[in-house]
Enzyme design. Structure first.
Site, PDB file in Angstrom:
ATOM      1  N   LYS A  72       0.873  -1.187  -0.119  1.00  0.00           N
ATOM      2  CA  LYS A  72      -0.016   0.089  -0.078  1.00  0.00           C
ATOM      3  C   LYS A  72       1.001   1.229   0.010  1.00  0.00           C
ATOM      4  O   LYS A  72       2.110   1.294   0.203  1.00  0.00           O
ATOM      5  CB  LYS A  72      -1.099  -0.087   1.022  1.00  0.00           C
ATOM      6  CG  LYS A  72      -1.907  -1.262   1.455  1.00  0.00           C
ATOM      7  CD  LYS A  72      -2.858  -1.113   2.511  1.00  0.00           C
ATOM      8  CE  LYS A  72      -3.695  -2.329   2.813  1.00  0.00           C
ATOM      9  NZ  LYS A  72      -4.718  -1.873   3.750  1.00  0.00           N
TER      10      LYS A  72
ATOM     11  N   TYR B 170     -12.473  -2.467  -3.003  1.00  0.00           N
ATOM     12  CA  TYR B 170     -12.903  -2.466  -1.790  1.00  0.00           C
ATOM     13  C   TYR B 170     -14.356  -2.409  -2.053  1.00  0.00           C
ATOM     14  O   TYR B 170     -14.967  -1.945  -1.127  1.00  0.00           O
ATOM     15  CB  TYR B 170     -12.179  -1.372  -0.793  1.00  0.00           C
ATOM     16  CG  TYR B 170     -10.773  -1.509  -0.296  1.00  0.00           C
ATOM     17  CD1 TYR B 170     -10.818  -3.023   0.243  1.00  0.00           C
ATOM     18  CD2 TYR B 170      -9.911  -0.693  -0.008  1.00  0.00           C
ATOM     19  CE1 TYR B 170      -9.521  -3.564   0.855  1.00  0.00           C
ATOM     20  CE2 TYR B 170      -8.632  -0.988   0.404  1.00  0.00           C
ATOM     21  CZ  TYR B 170      -8.204  -2.229   0.873  1.00  0.00           C
ATOM     22  OH  TYR B 170      -7.383  -2.504   1.430  1.00  0.00           O
TER      23      TYR B 170
ATOM     24  N   ASN C  50      -1.518  -0.146   7.067  1.00  0.00           N
ATOM     25  CA  ASN C  50      -0.881  -1.513   7.556  1.00  0.00           C
ATOM     26  C   ASN C  50      -0.198  -2.165   6.540  1.00  0.00           C
ATOM     27  O   ASN C  50      -0.069  -3.205   6.546  1.00  0.00           O
ATOM     28  CB  ASN C  50      -1.902  -2.343   7.880  1.00  0.00           C
ATOM     29  CG  ASN C  50      -3.078  -2.267   7.193  1.00  0.00           C
ATOM     30  OD1 ASN C  50      -3.060  -2.022   6.009  1.00  0.00           O
ATOM     31  ND2 ASN C  50      -4.162  -2.933   7.625  1.00  0.00           N
TER      32      ASN C  50
ATOM     33  N   HIS D 265      -1.662  -5.643   1.551  1.00  0.00           N
ATOM     34  CA  HIS D 265      -3.090  -6.271   1.434  1.00  0.00           C
ATOM     35  C   HIS D 265      -2.757  -7.597   0.768  1.00  0.00           C
ATOM     36  O   HIS D 265      -2.043  -7.904  -0.017  1.00  0.00           O
ATOM     37  CB  HIS D 265      -3.687  -5.357   0.098  1.00  0.00           C
ATOM     38  CG  HIS D 265      -4.775  -6.108  -0.393  1.00  0.00           C
ATOM     39  ND1 HIS D 265      -6.272  -6.205   0.339  1.00  0.00           N
ATOM     40  CD2 HIS D 265      -5.003  -6.920  -1.285  1.00  0.00           C
ATOM     41  CE1 HIS D 265      -7.015  -6.908  -0.393  1.00  0.00           C
ATOM     42  NE2 HIS D 265      -6.412  -7.434  -1.363  1.00  0.00           N
TER      43      HIS D 265
ATOM     44  N   GLU E  67      -9.799 -10.128  -7.616  1.00  0.00           N
ATOM     45  CA  GLU E  67      -8.905  -8.950  -7.402  1.00  0.00           C
ATOM     46  C   GLU E  67      -7.814  -9.256  -8.536  1.00  0.00           C
ATOM     47  O   GLU E  67      -7.076  -8.366  -9.265  1.00  0.00           O
ATOM     48  CB  GLU E  67      -8.142  -9.073  -6.062  1.00  0.00           C
ATOM     49  CG  GLU E  67      -9.293  -8.547  -5.069  1.00  0.00           C
ATOM     50  CD  GLU E  67      -8.735  -8.672  -3.591  1.00  0.00           C
ATOM     51  OE1 GLU E  67      -7.444  -9.145  -3.354  1.00  0.00           O
ATOM     52  OE2 GLU E  67      -9.705  -8.514  -2.764  1.00  0.00           O
TER      53      GLU E  67
END
Ligand code: UDP
Ligand code: MG
Length: 141
Positions: free
Chosen positions: A9, A50, A118, A121, A132
């Site tokens: 990310k 998402y 974080n 992913h 995805e």
């Protein structure tokens, strides 16, 4: 063999952690099938990625975070790659992620009410991995 979709990310890229994350991926023995730096991604792509979170009140902040800088996307393959990569990532909340996991070693708890940054992913099921992978690598955008 199984394939999973993974991402470093924008916080991971910004903090110079691409190498450290890729080193762990290689050390674990995954095969890297695809790997790309995307310097900017569209809002539509993030919203589709998402799709299960789009209706949440906190989602706009997650979208802003995901569009805040370059990200790295890729496809890993290996035996039980989906679950193995999720284990290596650690729990969503850095304060719950065990030491030894990427999130447990590199991320900090988000202040109350703020987006959790974080680092990584990973797809959470066979269905989301297929979805995805198609979204990020098989569609034009
Ligand atoms: N997220 C957040 N606050 C929440 C839930 C999710 O900031 O209450 C962000 C966080 O970056 C998380 C991502 O949205 O990693 C996707 O959430 P999910 O529950 O799918 O967690 P993950 O699969 O990344 O562990
Ligand atoms: Mg998820």
């Amino acid at each position: 063999m199984e394939e999973t979709f993974f991402m470093i990310k924008p916080d991971g890229v910004r903090r110079g952690l691409i190498g450290k994350v890729l080193e762990r991926i290689e050390r674990r023995g995954f095969r890297i099938e695809r790997l790309e730096l995307r310097s900017s991604v569209s809002q539509t792509l993030i919203d589709q990625h998402y799709e299960s979170l789009v209706e949440q009140p906190f989602y706009p902040a997650i979208r802003d975070f995901m569009m805040s800088g370059p990200l790295v996307v890729g496809i890993l393959s290996g035996e039980s790659a989906i679950a193995s990569w999720r284990q290596m990532m650690g729990a969503t909340r850095p304060e719950e992620a065990l030491p030894g996991t990427i999130r447990g070693d590199f991320a900090q708890a988000a202040p109350l009410g703020q987006t959790i940054q974080n680092i990584v992913h990973g797809s959470d099921s066979v269905e989301s991995a297929a979805r995805e992978i198609a979204l990020w690598f098989e569609k034009e955008h």
